[in-house]
Design an enzyme around this catalytic site. Structure first.
Site, PDB file in Angstrom:
ATOM      1  N   ARG A 105       0.832  -1.201   0.000  1.00 25.75           N
ATOM      2  CA  ARG A 105       0.000   0.000   0.000  1.00 25.75           C
ATOM      3  C   ARG A 105       0.870   1.255   0.000  1.00 25.75           C
ATOM      4  O   ARG A 105       0.495   2.286  -0.533  1.00 25.75           O
ATOM      5  CB  ARG A 105      -0.931  -0.005   1.215  1.00 25.75           C
ATOM      6  N   ARG A 168     -12.564  -7.851   9.836  1.00 25.98           N
ATOM      7  CA  ARG A 168     -11.981  -9.137   9.411  1.00 25.98           C
ATOM      8  C   ARG A 168     -11.533  -9.940  10.636  1.00 25.98           C
ATOM      9  O   ARG A 168     -11.762 -11.149  10.718  1.00 25.98           O
ATOM     10  CB  ARG A 168     -10.767  -8.896   8.501  1.00 25.98           C
ATOM     11  N   HIS A 192      -3.374   0.815   8.678  1.00 30.57           N
ATOM     12  CA  HIS A 192      -4.207  -0.098   7.888  1.00 30.57           C
ATOM     13  C   HIS A 192      -3.262  -0.813   6.946  1.00 30.57           C
ATOM     14  O   HIS A 192      -2.657  -0.199   6.079  1.00 30.57           O
ATOM     15  CB  HIS A 192      -5.244   0.681   7.079  1.00 30.57           C
ATOM     16  N   THR A 247     -10.356  -5.832  -4.083  1.00 27.82           N
ATOM     17  CA  THR A 247     -11.308  -6.012  -2.981  1.00 27.82           C
ATOM     18  C   THR A 247     -12.407  -4.971  -3.161  1.00 27.82           C
ATOM     19  O   THR A 247     -12.143  -3.884  -3.655  1.00 27.82           O
ATOM     20  CB  THR A 247     -10.662  -5.795  -1.593  1.00 27.82           C
TER      21      THR A 247
END
Length: 331
Positions: A105, A168, A192, A247
């Site tokens: 990311r 999750r 994150h 996703t």
């Protein structure tokens, strides 16, 4: 006389009335559309505006949703011109370059900063009082970027952060215990993504601390290997990307969950990305997820989480990693 005139007699000229709870979604990619449909199906706003630079894709998505207007109570609008977003209560930013398979990311960052330099000033121009929610990755850094570019006070800029990571986590704990995720209370804080921090000390069911029952929980020495659950949380997104290419659904539902808490002034606590300077020993101007109270004014409060020394150290390490990237950015 036209058919309309024969059918309807006019009583008064309507004054244009602004929507009290308009939501804008910036970006009509997979995450943007999953967020849009989740917001629509939860009936959270009177008007949903969508904006993107890809004109045909935007037009097609808006038309497709409008064709379902009969089944909804929300007015749906879309345009590449940001004037369509005027007077939004919440603006959700999902636009940006998408994470490729195997790409971290953090690697995405400068690509998306440049995109934000166009998006954020336009949002501010048309909705100067909105609450800005950043979803694009890397979300913690881009929330900082949005905060800097917008000039908004910190309570009106938040990132979707670890709201999904925690969901999750709770899902996987629930699977292991054969319980619904809502009965498994567990928090993931920090970044994150790859260096997120599971707060094992706080994991409980009906107020019963799981670490109280299994003191080794979340450590190397745990015979039940609960640590694997956090690894699964971290790997979960990569696994989904590998299997279906991106996703969308879970992050879309997570976004709608946050929008609901804001629009309905619920004062619910969510792990979202906020300015954590001065908390948990973090010295730099970074955004990380901690449990925050969300309501109509935005992010109104932060919950003081009792982290263990090891957990606190992980949060500080995340902060240093993010700051290392942030200070190199050209804003």
């Amino acid at each position: 006389m036209s058919t309309k005139e024969k059918l309807i007699s006019h009583v008064m000229k309507e004054e244009p009335v602004g929507s009290g709870n308009k939501v804008t979604v910036v970006g009509v990619g997979m995450v943007g559309m999953a967020s849009a449909i989740s917001i629509l199906l939860k009936d959270l706003c009177d008007e949903l505006a969508m904006v993107d630079v890809m004109e045909d894709k935007l037009k097609g998505e808006v038309m497709d949703l409008q064709h379902g207007s009969l089944f909804l109570k929300t007015k749906i609008v879309g345009d590449k011109d940001y004037s369509v977003t005027a007077n939004s209560k919440v603006v959700v930013v999902t636009a940006g370059a998408r994470q490729q398979e195997g790409e971290s990311r953090l690697n995405l960052v400068q690509r998306n900063v440049n995109i934000f330099k166009f998006i954020i000033p336009n949002i501010v121009k048309y909705s100067p009082n909105c609450i800005l929610m950043v979803v694009s990755n890397p979300v913690d850094i881009l929330t900082y970027v949005a905060w800097k570019l917008s000039g908004f006070p910190r309570h009106r800029v938040l990132g979707s952060g670890t709201n999904l990571d925690s969901a999750r986590f709770r899902h996987l704990i629930g699977e292991k215990l054969h319980l619904h995720p809502s009965s498994c209370h567990a928090w993931i804080v920090g970044e994150h993504g790859d260096s997120s921090v599971p707060v094992w000390s706080g994991v409980n069911v009906a107020g019963v601390s799981l670490q109280g029952l299994n003191p080794q929980m979340g450590t190397e020495g745990d015979g039940e290997n609960w640590m694997a659950i956090h690894k699964e949380v971290v790997d979960g997104a990569y696994e989904v990307i590998k299997l279906k290419g991106y996703t969308s659904w879970a992050i879309g539902m997570s976004v709608a969950d946050l929008v609901e808490s804001i629009i309905k002034n619920m004062h619910k606590v969510h792990p979202v990305s906020t300015l954590v300077q001065g908390m948990h020993g973090v010295k730099d101007e970074v955004f990380l997820s901690v449990p925050c109270v969300l309501g109509n004014s935005g992010l109104t409060d932060v919950i003081h989480m009792a982290l263990k020394a090891e957990e606190e150290k992980q949060v500080q390490k995340s902060a240093e990693t993010l700051w290392g990237v942030q200070k190199e950015l050209t804003l």
